[in-house]
Design an enzyme around this catalytic site. Structure first.
Site, PDB file in Angstrom:
ATOM      1  N   ASP A 403       0.844  -1.194   0.000  1.00 42.54           N
ATOM      2  CA  ASP A 403       0.000   0.000   0.000  1.00 42.54           C
ATOM      3  C   ASP A 403       0.887   1.254   0.000  1.00 42.54           C
ATOM      4  O   ASP A 403       1.856   1.336   0.765  1.00 42.54           O
ATOM      5  CB  ASP A 403      -0.905   0.002   1.237  1.00 42.54           C
ATOM      6  N   ILE A 404       0.558   2.222  -0.880  1.00 41.93           N
ATOM      7  CA  ILE A 404       1.316   3.479  -0.924  1.00 41.93           C
ATOM      8  C   ILE A 404       0.954   4.315   0.291  1.00 41.93           C
ATOM      9  O   ILE A 404      -0.226   4.539   0.574  1.00 41.93           O
ATOM     10  CB  ILE A 404       1.013   4.266  -2.220  1.00 41.93           C
ATOM     11  N   GLU A 447      -4.587   2.497  -4.458  1.00 41.34           N
ATOM     12  CA  GLU A 447      -3.129   2.498  -4.304  1.00 41.34           C
ATOM     13  C   GLU A 447      -2.621   1.200  -3.682  1.00 41.34           C
ATOM     14  O   GLU A 447      -1.522   1.161  -3.141  1.00 41.34           O
ATOM     15  CB  GLU A 447      -2.705   3.695  -3.434  1.00 41.34           C
TER      16      GLU A 447
END
Length: 526
Positions: A403-404, A447
Protein backbone atom coordinates in the site's frame (compact mmCIF):
# COMPACT_ATOMS: atom_id res chain seq x y z
CA UNK A 1 -30.03 2.64 -8.65
CA UNK A 2 -28.02 3.87 -11.63
CA UNK A 3 -30.91 3.07 -13.98
CA UNK A 4 -33.29 5.11 -11.79
CA UNK A 5 -30.90 8.08 -11.73
CA UNK A 6 -30.68 7.94 -15.53
CA UNK A 7 -34.48 8.00 -15.77
CA UNK A 8 -34.59 11.02 -13.44
CA UNK A 9 -31.97 12.81 -15.57
CA UNK A 10 -33.81 11.95 -18.81
CA UNK A 11 -36.99 13.48 -17.42
CA UNK A 12 -35.18 16.80 -16.86
CA UNK A 13 -34.99 16.61 -13.06
CA UNK A 14 -31.91 17.05 -10.86
CA UNK A 15 -31.82 14.94 -7.69
CA UNK A 16 -28.81 16.85 -6.32
CA UNK A 17 -30.63 20.20 -6.40
CA UNK A 18 -33.13 19.40 -3.62
CA UNK A 19 -32.81 19.09 0.14
CA UNK A 20 -34.85 18.89 3.35
CA UNK A 21 -38.64 19.10 2.84
CA UNK A 22 -38.23 19.71 -0.91
CA UNK A 23 -36.42 16.36 -1.20
CA UNK A 24 -39.33 14.49 0.39
CA UNK A 25 -41.73 15.82 -2.24
CA UNK A 26 -39.16 15.23 -5.01
CA UNK A 27 -38.65 11.54 -4.23
CA UNK A 28 -42.38 10.95 -3.75
CA UNK A 29 -42.90 12.40 -7.24
CA UNK A 30 -40.15 10.13 -8.63
CA UNK A 31 -41.70 7.10 -6.95
CA UNK A 32 -45.16 7.86 -8.31
CA UNK A 33 -44.25 8.95 -11.84
CA UNK A 34 -40.75 7.74 -12.84
CA UNK A 35 -39.91 4.52 -10.96
CA UNK A 36 -41.08 1.53 -12.99
CA UNK A 37 -40.07 -1.49 -10.85
CA UNK A 38 -40.70 -2.44 -7.20
CA UNK A 39 -36.94 -2.16 -6.56
CA UNK A 40 -36.85 1.42 -7.92
CA UNK A 41 -39.87 2.37 -5.80
CA UNK A 42 -38.12 0.89 -2.77
CA UNK A 43 -34.99 2.92 -3.51
CA UNK A 44 -37.10 6.11 -3.59
CA UNK A 45 -38.55 5.28 -0.18
CA UNK A 46 -35.10 4.49 1.25
CA UNK A 47 -33.73 7.86 0.11
CA UNK A 48 -36.80 9.70 1.40
CA UNK A 49 -36.37 7.87 4.71
CA UNK A 50 -32.84 9.26 4.99
CA UNK A 51 -34.12 12.83 4.58
CA UNK A 52 -36.83 12.22 7.21
CA UNK A 53 -34.16 10.90 9.56
CA UNK A 54 -32.07 14.06 9.01
CA UNK A 55 -35.20 16.10 9.82
CA UNK A 56 -35.52 14.16 13.13
CA UNK A 57 -38.77 12.56 11.95
CA UNK A 58 -37.90 9.00 13.00
CA UNK A 59 -41.44 7.64 12.82
CA UNK A 60 -41.87 8.75 9.20
CA UNK A 61 -38.40 7.41 8.39
CA UNK A 62 -39.24 3.98 9.84
CA UNK A 63 -42.64 3.90 8.13
CA UNK A 64 -41.04 4.56 4.74
CA UNK A 65 -38.48 1.81 5.25
CA UNK A 66 -41.29 -0.61 6.09
CA UNK A 67 -43.10 0.44 2.90
CA UNK A 68 -39.90 -0.32 1.00
CA UNK A 69 -39.75 -3.79 2.59
CA UNK A 70 -43.27 -4.54 1.41
CA UNK A 71 -42.13 -3.98 -2.19
CA UNK A 72 -39.27 -6.49 -2.02
CA UNK A 73 -39.21 -10.29 -2.04
CA UNK A 74 -36.83 -13.08 -1.07
CA UNK A 75 -34.51 -14.46 -2.27
CA UNK A 76 -33.83 -11.99 -5.09
CA UNK A 77 -33.83 -8.87 -2.92
CA UNK A 78 -32.27 -10.50 0.17
CA UNK A 79 -29.31 -8.12 0.46
CA UNK A 80 -31.42 -4.97 0.15
CA UNK A 81 -34.01 -6.39 2.57
CA UNK A 82 -31.28 -7.01 5.14
CA UNK A 83 -29.87 -3.49 4.73
CA UNK A 84 -33.34 -2.01 5.25
CA UNK A 85 -34.16 -4.21 8.27
CA UNK A 86 -30.90 -3.32 9.97
CA UNK A 87 -31.53 0.37 9.29
CA UNK A 88 -35.02 0.02 10.79
CA UNK A 89 -33.53 -1.67 13.87
CA UNK A 90 -31.01 1.16 14.38
CA UNK A 91 -33.78 3.77 14.16
CA UNK A 92 -35.98 1.80 16.56
CA UNK A 93 -33.11 1.72 19.07
CA UNK A 94 -32.61 5.46 18.62
CA UNK A 95 -36.30 6.06 19.36
CA UNK A 96 -36.28 3.72 22.39
CA UNK A 97 -38.38 0.93 20.81
CA UNK A 98 -36.04 -1.83 21.94
CA UNK A 99 -38.41 -4.83 21.69
CA UNK A 100 -39.26 -4.03 18.09
CA UNK A 101 -35.57 -3.51 17.33
CA UNK A 102 -34.74 -6.93 18.77
CA UNK A 103 -37.38 -8.55 16.57
CA UNK A 104 -35.75 -6.94 13.51
CA UNK A 105 -32.29 -8.15 14.56
CA UNK A 106 -33.55 -11.71 15.10
CA UNK A 107 -35.35 -11.74 11.74
CA UNK A 108 -32.23 -10.35 10.02
CA UNK A 109 -30.06 -13.08 11.58
CA UNK A 110 -32.32 -15.76 10.17
CA UNK A 111 -32.38 -14.25 6.67
CA UNK A 112 -28.63 -13.56 6.64
CA UNK A 113 -27.74 -17.14 7.55
CA UNK A 114 -30.31 -18.62 5.17
CA UNK A 115 -29.00 -16.56 2.24
CA UNK A 116 -25.28 -16.53 3.18
CA UNK A 117 -24.70 -12.86 4.05
CA UNK A 118 -21.93 -12.78 6.65
CA UNK A 119 -21.64 -8.98 7.13
CA UNK A 120 -25.37 -8.55 7.64
CA UNK A 121 -25.40 -11.41 10.18
CA UNK A 122 -22.56 -9.73 12.09
CA UNK A 123 -24.43 -6.41 12.08
CA UNK A 124 -27.50 -8.04 13.65
CA UNK A 125 -25.50 -9.85 16.36
CA UNK A 126 -23.78 -6.56 17.20
CA UNK A 127 -27.21 -4.97 17.55
CA UNK A 128 -28.30 -7.61 20.07
CA UNK A 129 -25.06 -7.19 22.01
CA UNK A 130 -25.59 -3.42 22.08
CA UNK A 131 -29.02 -3.93 23.69
CA UNK A 132 -27.35 -5.96 26.46
CA UNK A 133 -24.75 -3.19 26.88
CA UNK A 134 -27.47 -0.56 27.09
CA UNK A 135 -29.18 -2.61 29.81
CA UNK A 136 -25.87 -2.79 31.68
CA UNK A 137 -25.31 -6.53 31.10
CA UNK A 138 -21.75 -6.19 29.82
CA UNK A 139 -20.81 -9.85 30.41
CA UNK A 140 -23.79 -10.96 28.39
CA UNK A 141 -23.01 -8.41 25.66
CA UNK A 142 -19.47 -9.80 25.47
CA UNK A 143 -20.88 -13.29 24.89
CA UNK A 144 -22.76 -11.94 21.87
CA UNK A 145 -19.67 -10.24 20.46
CA UNK A 146 -17.64 -13.42 20.96
CA UNK A 147 -20.09 -15.21 18.65
CA UNK A 148 -18.43 -13.22 15.85
CA UNK A 149 -14.85 -14.24 16.69
CA UNK A 150 -14.87 -17.40 14.56
CA UNK A 151 -16.02 -15.52 11.43
CA UNK A 152 -13.97 -12.36 11.99
CA UNK A 153 -11.76 -13.09 8.96
CA UNK A 154 -14.83 -13.42 6.70
CA UNK A 155 -16.17 -9.91 7.43
CA UNK A 156 -15.68 -8.01 4.17
CA UNK A 157 -16.21 -4.50 5.57
CA UNK A 158 -13.22 -3.17 7.50
CA UNK A 159 -15.46 -0.56 9.15
CA UNK A 160 -17.79 -3.29 10.41
CA UNK A 161 -14.84 -5.33 11.67
CA UNK A 162 -13.55 -2.28 13.56
CA UNK A 163 -16.99 -1.59 15.00
CA UNK A 164 -17.24 -5.16 16.29
CA UNK A 165 -13.82 -4.93 17.94
CA UNK A 166 -14.69 -1.56 19.51
CA UNK A 167 -17.86 -3.06 21.00
CA UNK A 168 -15.79 -5.82 22.59
CA UNK A 169 -13.28 -3.24 23.81
CA UNK A 170 -16.03 -1.18 25.48
CA UNK A 171 -17.16 -4.31 27.34
CA UNK A 172 -13.63 -5.02 28.55
CA UNK A 173 -13.36 -1.46 29.87
CA UNK A 174 -16.77 -1.58 31.60
CA UNK A 175 -15.79 -4.92 33.18
CA UNK A 176 -12.38 -3.49 34.19
CA UNK A 177 -10.58 -6.15 32.14
CA UNK A 178 -7.88 -3.68 31.19
CA UNK A 179 -5.26 -6.24 30.15
CA UNK A 180 -7.60 -7.72 27.52
CA UNK A 181 -8.62 -4.19 26.53
CA UNK A 182 -5.02 -3.11 25.94
CA UNK A 183 -4.40 -6.10 23.67
CA UNK A 184 -7.56 -5.42 21.67
CA UNK A 185 -7.02 -1.69 21.33
CA UNK A 186 -3.79 -2.33 19.41
CA UNK A 187 -5.80 -4.19 16.78
CA UNK A 188 -8.31 -1.34 16.70
CA UNK A 189 -5.56 1.25 16.21
CA UNK A 190 -4.06 -0.71 13.32
CA UNK A 191 -7.43 -1.26 11.66
CA UNK A 192 -8.56 2.36 12.08
CA UNK A 193 -5.65 3.49 9.89
CA UNK A 194 -7.24 1.72 6.93
CA UNK A 195 -10.83 2.73 7.75
CA UNK A 196 -11.86 6.20 6.59
CA UNK A 197 -14.37 6.84 9.36
CA UNK A 198 -13.68 9.79 11.66
CA UNK A 199 -16.20 8.67 14.29
CA UNK A 200 -14.67 5.19 14.61
CA UNK A 201 -11.14 6.64 14.70
CA UNK A 202 -12.17 9.06 17.46
CA UNK A 203 -13.83 6.19 19.32
CA UNK A 204 -10.51 4.31 19.35
CA UNK A 205 -8.81 7.34 20.92
CA UNK A 206 -11.66 7.75 23.44
CA UNK A 207 -11.27 4.17 24.68
CA UNK A 208 -7.52 4.58 24.69
CA UNK A 209 -7.94 7.64 26.96
CA UNK A 210 -10.27 5.66 29.27
CA UNK A 211 -7.75 2.83 29.67
CA UNK A 212 -4.91 5.27 30.37
CA UNK A 213 -7.03 7.12 32.96
CA UNK A 214 -8.10 3.92 34.70
CA UNK A 215 -4.44 2.89 34.89
CA UNK A 216 -3.61 6.36 36.27
CA UNK A 217 -1.47 7.25 33.24
CA UNK A 218 -2.99 10.74 33.13
CA UNK A 219 -0.44 12.32 30.77
CA UNK A 220 -1.10 9.61 28.17
CA UNK A 221 -4.84 9.96 28.75
CA UNK A 222 -4.64 13.68 27.99
CA UNK A 223 -2.64 13.00 24.81
CA UNK A 224 -5.37 10.66 23.59
CA UNK A 225 -8.09 13.19 24.44
CA UNK A 226 -6.22 15.90 22.55
CA UNK A 227 -5.91 13.60 19.54
CA UNK A 228 -9.69 13.15 19.38
CA UNK A 229 -10.27 16.73 18.25
CA UNK A 230 -8.18 16.24 15.10
CA UNK A 231 -9.54 12.77 14.42
CA UNK A 232 -13.21 13.77 14.71
CA UNK A 233 -13.14 17.17 12.98
CA UNK A 234 -16.46 17.74 11.11
CA UNK A 235 -17.81 14.39 12.37
CA UNK A 236 -21.43 14.64 13.51
CA UNK A 237 -22.21 12.23 16.35
CA UNK A 238 -24.26 13.17 19.42
CA UNK A 239 -23.16 10.00 21.20
CA UNK A 240 -19.44 10.56 20.54
CA UNK A 241 -19.38 14.27 21.44
CA UNK A 242 -21.13 13.64 24.76
CA UNK A 243 -18.99 10.60 25.62
CA UNK A 244 -15.91 12.76 25.02
CA UNK A 245 -17.32 15.44 27.37
CA UNK A 246 -17.95 12.83 30.05
CA UNK A 247 -14.46 11.40 29.72
CA UNK A 248 -12.95 14.89 29.92
CA UNK A 249 -15.04 15.56 33.04
CA UNK A 250 -13.72 12.36 34.66
CA UNK A 251 -10.22 13.48 33.73
CA UNK A 252 -10.78 16.92 35.32
CA UNK A 253 -12.07 15.21 38.47
CA UNK A 254 -8.86 13.19 38.66
CA UNK A 255 -6.98 16.51 38.68
CA UNK A 256 -9.23 17.74 41.48
CA UNK A 257 -11.09 20.21 39.23
CA UNK A 258 -14.70 19.12 39.95
CA UNK A 259 -16.07 22.64 39.35
CA UNK A 260 -14.84 22.62 35.74
CA UNK A 261 -16.06 19.06 35.31
CA UNK A 262 -19.52 20.03 36.57
CA UNK A 263 -19.78 23.00 34.19
CA UNK A 264 -18.84 20.76 31.26
CA UNK A 265 -21.33 18.06 32.24
CA UNK A 266 -24.18 20.49 32.90
CA UNK A 267 -23.81 21.85 29.36
CA UNK A 268 -23.93 18.28 28.02
CA UNK A 269 -26.91 17.51 30.24
CA UNK A 270 -28.95 20.35 28.74
CA UNK A 271 -28.33 19.06 25.21
CA UNK A 272 -29.12 15.45 26.13
CA UNK A 273 -32.40 16.38 27.82
CA UNK A 274 -33.55 18.01 24.58
CA UNK A 275 -32.70 15.27 22.09
CA UNK A 276 -30.37 12.68 23.62
CA UNK A 277 -31.14 8.96 24.00
CA UNK A 278 -31.93 7.53 27.48
CA UNK A 279 -28.59 5.73 27.81
CA UNK A 280 -26.70 9.04 27.47
CA UNK A 281 -29.01 10.63 30.03
CA UNK A 282 -28.18 7.80 32.44
CA UNK A 283 -24.42 8.08 31.88
CA UNK A 284 -24.27 11.87 32.28
CA UNK A 285 -26.43 11.78 35.45
CA UNK A 286 -24.19 9.12 37.00
CA UNK A 287 -21.09 11.17 36.17
CA UNK A 288 -22.64 14.40 37.49
CA UNK A 289 -23.62 12.67 40.73
CA UNK A 290 -20.02 11.53 41.27
CA UNK A 291 -18.65 15.04 40.54
CA UNK A 292 -21.17 16.71 42.89
CA UNK A 293 -20.25 14.23 45.61
CA UNK A 294 -16.57 15.15 45.11
CA UNK A 295 -17.58 18.84 45.59
CA UNK A 296 -19.53 17.83 48.71
CA UNK A 297 -22.72 19.14 47.02
CA UNK A 298 -24.67 16.23 48.41
CA UNK A 299 -28.16 17.54 47.61
CA UNK A 300 -27.20 17.99 43.94
CA UNK A 301 -25.57 14.55 43.94
CA UNK A 302 -28.78 13.06 45.35
CA UNK A 303 -30.89 14.77 42.67
CA UNK A 304 -28.69 13.46 39.88
CA UNK A 305 -28.68 9.97 41.40
CA UNK A 306 -32.50 10.06 41.43
CA UNK A 307 -32.54 11.08 37.75
CA UNK A 308 -30.05 8.31 36.96
CA UNK A 309 -32.25 5.83 38.81
CA UNK A 310 -35.33 6.95 36.85
CA UNK A 311 -33.44 6.68 33.53
CA UNK A 312 -32.10 3.23 34.43
CA UNK A 313 -35.54 2.06 35.56
CA UNK A 314 -37.02 3.21 32.23
CA UNK A 315 -34.35 1.34 30.27
CA UNK A 316 -34.83 -1.81 32.32
CA UNK A 317 -38.56 -1.70 31.60
CA UNK A 318 -38.09 -1.11 27.87
CA UNK A 319 -35.22 -3.46 26.96
CA UNK A 320 -36.35 -7.10 26.56
CA UNK A 321 -33.32 -8.50 28.37
CA UNK A 322 -35.16 -11.75 29.11
CA UNK A 323 -35.33 -12.46 25.38
CA UNK A 324 -31.57 -11.86 25.11
CA UNK A 325 -30.70 -14.58 27.59
CA UNK A 326 -29.42 -18.14 27.27
CA UNK A 327 -32.06 -19.24 24.77
CA UNK A 328 -31.10 -16.51 22.29
CA UNK A 329 -27.40 -17.30 22.68
CA UNK A 330 -28.14 -21.01 22.12
CA UNK A 331 -30.02 -20.05 18.95
CA UNK A 332 -26.93 -18.22 17.69
CA UNK A 333 -24.81 -21.24 18.64
CA UNK A 334 -27.01 -23.39 16.43
CA UNK A 335 -26.13 -21.08 13.54
CA UNK A 336 -22.41 -21.80 13.95
CA UNK A 337 -22.36 -25.03 11.89
CA UNK A 338 -24.34 -23.24 9.17
CA UNK A 339 -21.89 -20.34 9.17
CA UNK A 340 -18.96 -22.76 8.87
CA UNK A 341 -20.79 -24.42 6.01
CA UNK A 342 -21.27 -21.04 4.30
CA UNK A 343 -17.52 -20.35 4.51
CA UNK A 344 -16.78 -23.86 3.28
CA UNK A 345 -19.24 -23.48 0.42
CA UNK A 346 -17.51 -20.29 -0.68
CA UNK A 347 -14.26 -22.21 -1.03
CA UNK A 348 -15.95 -25.23 -2.62
CA UNK A 349 -17.72 -22.97 -5.07
CA UNK A 350 -14.37 -21.49 -6.07
CA UNK A 351 -12.94 -24.93 -6.66
CA UNK A 352 -16.01 -26.18 -8.53
CA UNK A 353 -16.23 -23.14 -10.78
CA UNK A 354 -12.54 -23.42 -11.58
CA UNK A 355 -12.86 -27.11 -12.44
CA UNK A 356 -15.82 -26.44 -14.73
CA UNK A 357 -14.55 -23.31 -16.43
CA UNK A 358 -10.77 -23.62 -16.46
CA UNK A 359 -10.63 -25.07 -19.99
CA UNK A 360 -12.71 -22.23 -21.39
CA UNK A 361 -11.32 -19.27 -19.43
CA UNK A 362 -8.45 -18.28 -21.71
CA UNK A 363 -10.54 -18.63 -24.89
CA UNK A 364 -13.55 -16.77 -23.48
CA UNK A 365 -11.87 -13.81 -21.80
CA UNK A 366 -9.81 -11.26 -23.68
CA UNK A 367 -6.61 -9.83 -22.28
CA UNK A 368 -8.24 -6.55 -21.27
CA UNK A 369 -10.71 -8.38 -19.01
CA UNK A 370 -7.78 -9.50 -16.85
CA UNK A 371 -5.70 -6.31 -17.04
CA UNK A 372 -5.93 -3.10 -15.06
CA UNK A 373 -6.18 -0.31 -17.68
CA UNK A 374 -4.06 2.25 -15.77
CA UNK A 375 -1.10 0.09 -14.74
CA UNK A 376 -1.33 -2.89 -17.13
CA UNK A 377 -0.93 -5.20 -14.14
CA UNK A 378 -3.33 -8.08 -13.52
CA UNK A 379 -6.65 -7.03 -12.00
CA UNK A 380 -8.94 -8.53 -9.32
CA UNK A 381 -10.79 -10.72 -11.82
CA UNK A 382 -7.51 -12.32 -12.86
CA UNK A 383 -6.55 -12.68 -9.20
CA UNK A 384 -9.73 -14.64 -8.43
CA UNK A 385 -8.98 -17.15 -11.20
CA UNK A 386 -5.32 -17.39 -10.19
CA UNK A 387 -6.05 -18.12 -6.53
CA UNK A 388 -8.54 -20.83 -7.49
CA UNK A 389 -5.89 -22.42 -9.69
CA UNK A 390 -3.35 -22.38 -6.85
CA UNK A 391 -5.87 -24.01 -4.50
CA UNK A 392 -6.78 -26.76 -6.95
CA UNK A 393 -3.15 -27.63 -7.63
CA UNK A 394 -2.18 -27.30 -3.95
CA UNK A 395 0.64 -24.89 -4.75
CA UNK A 396 2.40 -23.29 -1.77
CA UNK A 397 2.59 -19.50 -2.06
CA UNK A 398 3.36 -16.33 -0.15
CA UNK A 399 1.03 -13.34 -0.40
CA UNK A 400 2.30 -9.77 -0.25
CA UNK A 401 -0.05 -6.77 0.21
CA UNK A 402 1.51 -3.41 -0.73
CA UNK A 403 0.00 0.00 0.00
CA UNK A 404 1.32 3.48 -0.92
CA UNK A 405 1.72 5.56 2.24
CA UNK A 406 -0.23 8.83 2.60
CA UNK A 407 -1.58 8.48 -0.94
CA UNK A 408 -4.67 10.59 -0.21
CA UNK A 409 -2.48 13.60 0.54
CA UNK A 410 -0.82 13.23 -2.89
CA UNK A 411 -4.22 13.41 -4.58
CA UNK A 412 -5.38 16.28 -2.35
CA UNK A 413 -2.23 18.39 -2.59
CA UNK A 414 -0.90 17.61 -6.08
CA UNK A 415 -4.04 16.45 -7.98
CA UNK A 416 -5.42 13.06 -9.00
CA UNK A 417 -3.44 13.23 -12.25
CA UNK A 418 -0.19 13.28 -10.26
CA UNK A 419 -1.59 10.50 -8.05
CA UNK A 420 -2.19 8.37 -11.15
CA UNK A 421 1.39 8.99 -12.28
CA UNK A 422 2.67 7.84 -8.89
CA UNK A 423 0.58 4.65 -9.13
CA UNK A 424 1.84 3.97 -12.66
CA UNK A 425 5.48 4.36 -11.58
CA UNK A 426 5.07 2.13 -8.52
CA UNK A 427 3.38 -0.53 -10.67
CA UNK A 428 6.11 -0.25 -13.31
CA UNK A 429 8.80 -0.78 -10.66
CA UNK A 430 6.74 -3.64 -9.23
CA UNK A 431 6.47 -5.43 -12.58
CA UNK A 432 10.16 -4.84 -13.28
CA UNK A 433 11.32 -6.14 -9.90
CA UNK A 434 9.04 -9.21 -9.78
CA UNK A 435 9.60 -10.25 -13.40
CA UNK A 436 10.93 -13.69 -12.44
CA UNK A 437 9.05 -16.95 -12.93
CA UNK A 438 6.24 -17.80 -10.47
CA UNK A 439 5.71 -14.20 -9.34
CA UNK A 440 2.42 -12.41 -10.16
CA UNK A 441 1.65 -8.71 -9.63
CA UNK A 442 -1.92 -7.42 -9.20
CA UNK A 443 -3.43 -3.99 -8.79
CA UNK A 444 -5.97 -4.77 -6.09
CA UNK A 445 -7.60 -1.35 -6.12
CA UNK A 446 -6.67 2.31 -5.68
CA UNK A 447 -3.13 2.50 -4.30
CA UNK A 448 -3.06 -1.15 -3.13
CA UNK A 449 -1.17 -3.97 -4.89
CA UNK A 450 -0.73 -7.70 -4.33
CA UNK A 451 2.18 -9.97 -5.20
CA UNK A 452 1.83 -13.77 -5.28
CA UNK A 453 5.13 -15.65 -4.91
CA UNK A 454 4.64 -19.34 -5.73
CA UNK A 455 6.74 -22.04 -4.06
CA UNK A 456 8.45 -19.39 -1.96
CA UNK A 457 9.29 -19.59 1.74
CA UNK A 458 8.34 -16.69 3.96
CA UNK A 459 11.99 -15.70 4.48
CA UNK A 460 12.49 -15.29 0.71
CA UNK A 461 9.28 -13.25 0.47
CA UNK A 462 10.46 -10.98 3.31
CA UNK A 463 13.80 -10.41 1.58
CA UNK A 464 12.10 -9.51 -1.71
CA UNK A 465 9.64 -7.22 0.06
CA UNK A 466 12.37 -5.33 1.90
CA UNK A 467 14.45 -4.98 -1.26
CA UNK A 468 11.47 -3.64 -3.21
CA UNK A 469 10.56 -1.25 -0.39
CA UNK A 470 14.07 0.24 -0.56
CA UNK A 471 13.83 0.46 -4.36
CA UNK A 472 10.64 2.56 -4.09
CA UNK A 473 12.11 4.68 -1.28
CA UNK A 474 15.22 5.44 -3.37
CA UNK A 475 13.31 6.02 -6.63
CA UNK A 476 13.73 9.48 -8.18
CA UNK A 477 10.30 10.97 -7.40
CA UNK A 478 11.34 14.59 -7.92
CA UNK A 479 10.06 14.85 -11.51
CA UNK A 480 6.64 13.61 -10.43
CA UNK A 481 6.18 14.73 -6.82
CA UNK A 482 8.60 17.63 -6.46
CA UNK A 483 10.32 17.76 -3.10
CA UNK A 484 8.20 15.15 -1.40
CA UNK A 485 9.14 11.48 -1.58
CA UNK A 486 7.04 8.33 -1.64
CA UNK A 487 7.13 5.22 0.53
CA UNK A 488 5.18 1.97 0.75
CA UNK A 489 4.09 -0.36 3.55
CA UNK A 490 3.99 -4.13 3.00
CA UNK A 491 2.23 -6.99 4.79
CA UNK A 492 3.22 -10.61 4.11
CA UNK A 493 1.86 -14.02 4.98
CA UNK A 494 2.29 -17.62 3.87
CA UNK A 495 -0.75 -19.55 2.64
CA UNK A 496 -1.48 -22.53 4.89
CA UNK A 497 -2.68 -25.94 3.80
CA UNK A 498 -6.48 -26.37 3.80
CA UNK A 499 -6.95 -22.62 4.26
CA UNK A 500 -9.26 -20.62 2.01
CA UNK A 501 -7.80 -17.60 0.24
CA UNK A 502 -10.07 -15.19 2.10
CA UNK A 503 -8.37 -16.06 5.38
CA UNK A 504 -4.91 -15.83 3.76
CA UNK A 505 -5.68 -12.34 2.50
CA UNK A 506 -7.08 -11.39 5.92
CA UNK A 507 -3.81 -12.33 7.60
CA UNK A 508 -1.70 -10.45 5.04
CA UNK A 509 -3.99 -7.45 5.43
CA UNK A 510 -3.56 -7.65 9.21
CA UNK A 511 0.23 -7.51 8.76
CA UNK A 512 -0.27 -4.43 6.59
CA UNK A 513 -2.30 -2.81 9.39
CA UNK A 514 0.67 -3.35 11.69
CA UNK A 515 3.17 -1.91 9.22
CA UNK A 516 1.00 1.22 8.96
CA UNK A 517 0.51 1.44 12.71
CA UNK A 518 4.25 1.09 13.36
CA UNK A 519 5.04 4.18 11.30
CA UNK A 520 4.75 3.06 7.63
CA UNK A 521 7.63 2.56 5.15
CA UNK A 522 8.29 -0.95 6.46
CA UNK A 523 7.56 -4.66 6.03
CA UNK A 524 5.57 -6.72 8.55
CA UNK A 525 4.85 -10.45 8.51
CA UNK A 526 1.75 -12.15 9.93
Amino acid sequence: MEALLNKISDSGLDASAVSAQEALAFWENVRQNIASTPQEEAQCLIISSTYNSDLKSLKSSIDELKQALDLLTLPGDAKLILEIKNSIAEKLVESGQYSRALNEYIDSCNIAVEHSFIDEYVFSVLGMGNLCDTYGEHNRALRYYQKIDSIDHAITSRALRLRYKLNKLACYIDLNRLSAGKNLIRECEELSILVSDKILTAQVLLYQAKIHRLERNLDLAMQSLCGIQNASRNANSTWLSNMIRMELACFLSEFNKPHWAKLLLEAADKRIQVSGPPILNLKVCDTLAAVCEQQESYQDALNYQKRAYDAEHLLIKQIPIGELGASQLRRLSRFEPQLKLILSEIENKELKETTENQKHTVEKLQQDVFTDPLTQLHNRRWLEAKLKDLLINEVQFSLMVIDIDHFKSINDELSHLVGDKAIVNVSSELASYFNFHDASCVRFGGEEFLVILENTEIEQAEAHAESFRKQIYNFNWQDILGERGLTISIGITLHKDAENTQRTFYRADKALYRAKANGRNQVCTE
